[in-house]
Motif scaffolding. Structure first.
Motif, PDB file in Angstrom:
ATOM      1  N   GLY A  27       0.792  -1.225   0.000  1.00 37.76           N
ATOM      2  CA  GLY A  27       0.000   0.000   0.000  1.00 37.76           C
ATOM      3  C   GLY A  27       0.821   1.270   0.000  1.00 37.76           C
ATOM      4  N   ASN A  28       1.986   1.229   0.593  1.00 34.74           N
ATOM      5  CA  ASN A  28       2.867   2.405   0.671  1.00 34.74           C
ATOM      6  C   ASN A  28       3.861   2.399  -0.478  1.00 34.74           C
ATOM      7  OD1 ASN A  28       2.426   3.790   3.429  1.00 34.74           O
ATOM      8  ND2 ASN A  28       2.490   1.617   3.937  1.00 34.74           N
ATOM      9  N   GLN A  91      -2.437  -5.044   1.133  1.00 32.85           N
ATOM     10  CA  GLN A  91      -2.247  -4.062   2.202  1.00 32.85           C
ATOM     11  C   GLN A  91      -1.455  -4.609   3.392  1.00 32.85           C
ATOM     12  OE1 GLN A  91      -3.614  -0.790   1.572  1.00 32.85           O
ATOM     13  NE2 GLN A  91      -3.801  -1.754  -0.426  1.00 32.85           N
ATOM     14  N   ASP A  93       1.496  -4.244   4.407  1.00 33.86           N
ATOM     15  CA  ASP A  93       2.328  -3.256   5.091  1.00 33.86           C
ATOM     16  C   ASP A  93       1.488  -2.300   5.924  1.00 33.86           C
ATOM     17  OD1 ASP A  93       1.379  -2.419   2.487  1.00 33.86           O
ATOM     18  OD2 ASP A  93       2.665  -0.658   2.637  1.00 33.86           O
ATOM     19  N   ILE A  94       0.347  -1.919   5.428  1.00 35.48           N
ATOM     20  CA  ILE A  94      -0.541  -1.016   6.168  1.00 35.48           C
ATOM     21  C   ILE A  94      -1.046  -1.699   7.432  1.00 35.48           C
ATOM     22  CG2 ILE A  94      -2.763   0.189   6.076  1.00 35.48           C
ATOM     23  CD1 ILE A  94      -2.078   0.752   3.084  1.00 35.48           C
ATOM     24  N   HIS A  95      -1.402  -2.970   7.316  1.00 34.91           N
ATOM     25  CA  HIS A  95      -1.858  -3.713   8.497  1.00 34.91           C
ATOM     26  C   HIS A  95      -0.758  -3.782   9.561  1.00 34.91           C
ATOM     27  CE1 HIS A  95      -5.623  -4.824   6.673  1.00 34.91           C
ATOM     28  NE2 HIS A  95      -5.008  -5.410   5.654  1.00 34.91           N
ATOM     29  N   ASN A  98      -0.254  -0.258  11.116  1.00 39.58           N
ATOM     30  CA  ASN A  98      -1.385   0.074  12.008  1.00 39.58           C
ATOM     31  C   ASN A  98      -1.302  -0.712  13.308  1.00 39.58           C
ATOM     32  OD1 ASN A  98      -2.422   1.896  10.163  1.00 39.58           O
ATOM     33  ND2 ASN A  98      -3.937   0.473   9.341  1.00 39.58           N
TER      34      ASN A  98
END
Length: 106
Positions: A27-28, A91, A93-95, A98
């Motif tokens: 995501g990043n 996602q 990396d986002i998980h 977070n």
């Protein structure tokens, strides 16, 4: 932006699969740092063509040595150490970021 650090030794076919899922599901924005431990199958060249930072070694170093090389080359504060035989999920990396933030691990 995040840094993804991966040590490799050959495995061009799996490296291509690894990169395709990494590109699709991260995501990043990310910098990919490849520690190439004396591959002779075109793996280093493949990752260079994708824009990765490739550190080429003349021999096959241990995992800890390779990862330390990647840490030195990283330009972000978020470092992710992935093996080249992993298939990341959407996602991923986002998980992880977070979860780290929710647990004051940043």
């Amino acid at each position: 932006m995040i840094s993804v650090i991966t040590a490799i030794h050959n495995g061009l076919s799996i490296n291509k699969v690894f990169y395709s899922f990494l590109k699709k599901y991260t995501g990043n924005n990310f910098e990919l740092i490849i520690i190439d431990n004396a591959s002779d199958d075109g793996s280093a060249e493949f990752f260079e063509q994708q824009g990765a930072k490739v550190i080429r070694n003349s021999k096959n170093y241990s995992y800890p040595v390779s990862q330390n090389m990647g840490i030195k080359a990283a330009s972000t504060e978020h470092l992710f150490f992935l093996n080249n035989d992993i298939i990341v999920s959407p996602q991923w990396d986002i998980h992880l970021l977070n979860t780290a933030a929710a647990n004051n691990l940043q």
